[in-house]
Scaffold this motif. Structure first.
Motif, PDB file in Angstrom:
ATOM      1  N   ARG A  51      84.945 -12.457  40.600  1.00 34.32           N
ATOM      2  CA  ARG A  51      85.716 -11.229  40.685  1.00 34.32           C
ATOM      3  C   ARG A  51      87.215 -11.483  40.533  1.00 34.32           C
ATOM      4  O   ARG A  51      87.947 -10.695  39.948  1.00 34.32           O
ATOM      5  CB  ARG A  51      85.438 -10.517  42.002  1.00 34.32           C
ATOM      6  N   GLY A  52      87.665 -12.631  41.042  1.00 29.41           N
ATOM      7  CA  GLY A  52      89.080 -12.978  40.915  1.00 29.41           C
ATOM      8  C   GLY A  52      89.504 -13.116  39.469  1.00 29.41           C
ATOM      9  O   GLY A  52      90.600 -12.687  39.089  1.00 29.41           O
ATOM     10  N   THR A  53      88.628 -13.686  38.656  1.00 28.87           N
ATOM     11  CA  THR A  53      88.923 -13.819  37.228  1.00 28.87           C
ATOM     12  C   THR A  53      89.031 -12.445  36.577  1.00 28.87           C
ATOM     13  O   THR A  53      89.931 -12.190  35.765  1.00 28.87           O
ATOM     14  CB  THR A  53      87.823 -14.637  36.525  1.00 28.87           C
ATOM     15  N   ALA A  54      88.122 -11.538  36.938  1.00 30.10           N
ATOM     16  CA  ALA A  54      88.175 -10.185  36.382  1.00 30.10           C
ATOM     17  C   ALA A  54      89.486  -9.501  36.761  1.00 30.10           C
ATOM     18  O   ALA A  54      90.116  -8.836  35.932  1.00 30.10           O
ATOM     19  CB  ALA A  54      86.987  -9.371  36.883  1.00 30.10           C
ATOM     20  N   ASP A  89      88.208 -20.241  27.798  1.00 32.76           N
ATOM     21  CA  ASP A  89      89.289 -19.666  27.006  1.00 32.76           C
ATOM     22  C   ASP A  89      89.590 -18.259  27.533  1.00 32.76           C
ATOM     23  O   ASP A  89      88.700 -17.400  27.583  1.00 32.76           O
ATOM     24  CB  ASP A  89      88.834 -19.614  25.546  1.00 32.76           C
ATOM     25  N   PRO A  90      90.860 -17.967  27.922  1.00 34.86           N
ATOM     26  CA  PRO A  90      91.190 -16.640  28.469  1.00 34.86           C
ATOM     27  C   PRO A  90      90.841 -15.496  27.519  1.00 34.86           C
ATOM     28  O   PRO A  90      90.371 -14.447  27.957  1.00 34.86           O
ATOM     29  CB  PRO A  90      92.695 -16.729  28.712  1.00 34.86           C
ATOM     30  N   ALA A  91      91.080 -15.692  26.215  1.00 35.95           N
ATOM     31  CA  ALA A  91      90.760 -14.632  25.252  1.00 35.95           C
ATOM     32  C   ALA A  91      89.259 -14.383  25.193  1.00 35.95           C
ATOM     33  O   ALA A  91      88.804 -13.233  25.124  1.00 35.95           O
ATOM     34  CB  ALA A  91      91.289 -15.008  23.868  1.00 35.95           C
ATOM     35  N   ALA A  92      88.484 -15.474  25.235  1.00 32.49           N
ATOM     36  CA  ALA A  92      87.027 -15.334  25.209  1.00 32.49           C
ATOM     37  C   ALA A  92      86.528 -14.686  26.501  1.00 32.49           C
ATOM     38  O   ALA A  92      85.589 -13.877  26.480  1.00 32.49           O
ATOM     39  CB  ALA A  92      86.373 -16.693  25.014  1.00 32.49           C
TER      40      ALA A  92
END
Length: 217
Positions: free
Chosen positions: A40-43, A3-6
């Motif tokens: 790192r890409g997600t961050a 979940d992006p918010a999580a």
């Protein structure tokens, strides 16, 4: 898929831990991603730069402070300063600081050093509420509410250094939190110096208060 918010919450939590441990200098997107167990890409998808991550983390801490001390920001406009339970509010602030000492100190340093501290929701409400209180008949005259805000918060956020060094468990930390809350309330109610014993200081304070009122028009 996460979940992006999580995921954002996890990243901010990791960033707050690094801020508390190493200060602003210790925060990087790579280090935060590693601690949060995301790539790192997600961050970078959530925070394009290190500066944006730090800014968002300070805002995240401010929101937690706000909710712990004042409640839901959506309803804060309904609050009348005359109806505030000052003792309960002080207890909540001291308790939050005792359980989150490092990040509270980092938050205070960052907010006070910012170009406009009033942009921070917690500072705006805390300092603003003292200002509104100072304008009522409940308060003594001559209060510099901005100075008082810094004095109170600095004390509340630095007391846990001593408390945690000497508290063996949560019960002892709670007792030390109560001690600080008591002294904040006692100082607010009675101060420390009897005016008749220090006439020169009392005279100076009266004169400075009159000058301040004159400058304000």
């Amino acid at each position: 898929m996460r979940d992006p918010a999580a995921t954002r919450e996890t990243i901010l939590d990791a960033a707050s831990n690094l801020l508390a441990k190493d200060g602003v200098e210790g925060v990087s997107l790579s280090a935060v991603a590693h601690l949060a167990a995301v790539n790192r890409g997600t961050a970078y998808q959530h925070f394009e730069t290190r500066e944006k991550l730090i800014e968002a983390t300070i805002q995240w801490v401010s929101d937690k402070l706000f909710r712990a001390v004042f409640g839901d920001p959506e309803t804060i406009g309904e609050r009348q300063v005359e109806q505030v339970d000052v003792a309960a509010l002080t207890d909540r602030l001291c308790d939050f600081a005792m359980e989150n000492p490092e990040i509270c100190r980092v938050w205070l340093q960052q907010v006070l050093a910012s170009p406009d501290p009033s942009q921070d929701p917690f500072w705006r409400e805390y300092c603003g509420s003292l200002g509104r209180f100072a304008a009522t008949g409940l308060a003594e005259s001559g209060i510099d509410f901005e100075v008082l805000s810094v004095v109170n918060l600095a004390g509340v956020f630095f007391w846990p250094i001593l408390a945690r060094a000497h508290a063996a468990d949560a019960a002892e930390r709670s007792e030390l939190s109560r001690r600080f809350s008591h002294e904040i309330l006692r100082l607010s109610m009675y101060g420390t110096m009897r005016a008749e014993a220090f006439p020169d200081i009392a005279k100076r304070l009266r004169e400075e208060a009159a000058e301040a009122r004159s400058r304000r028009g």
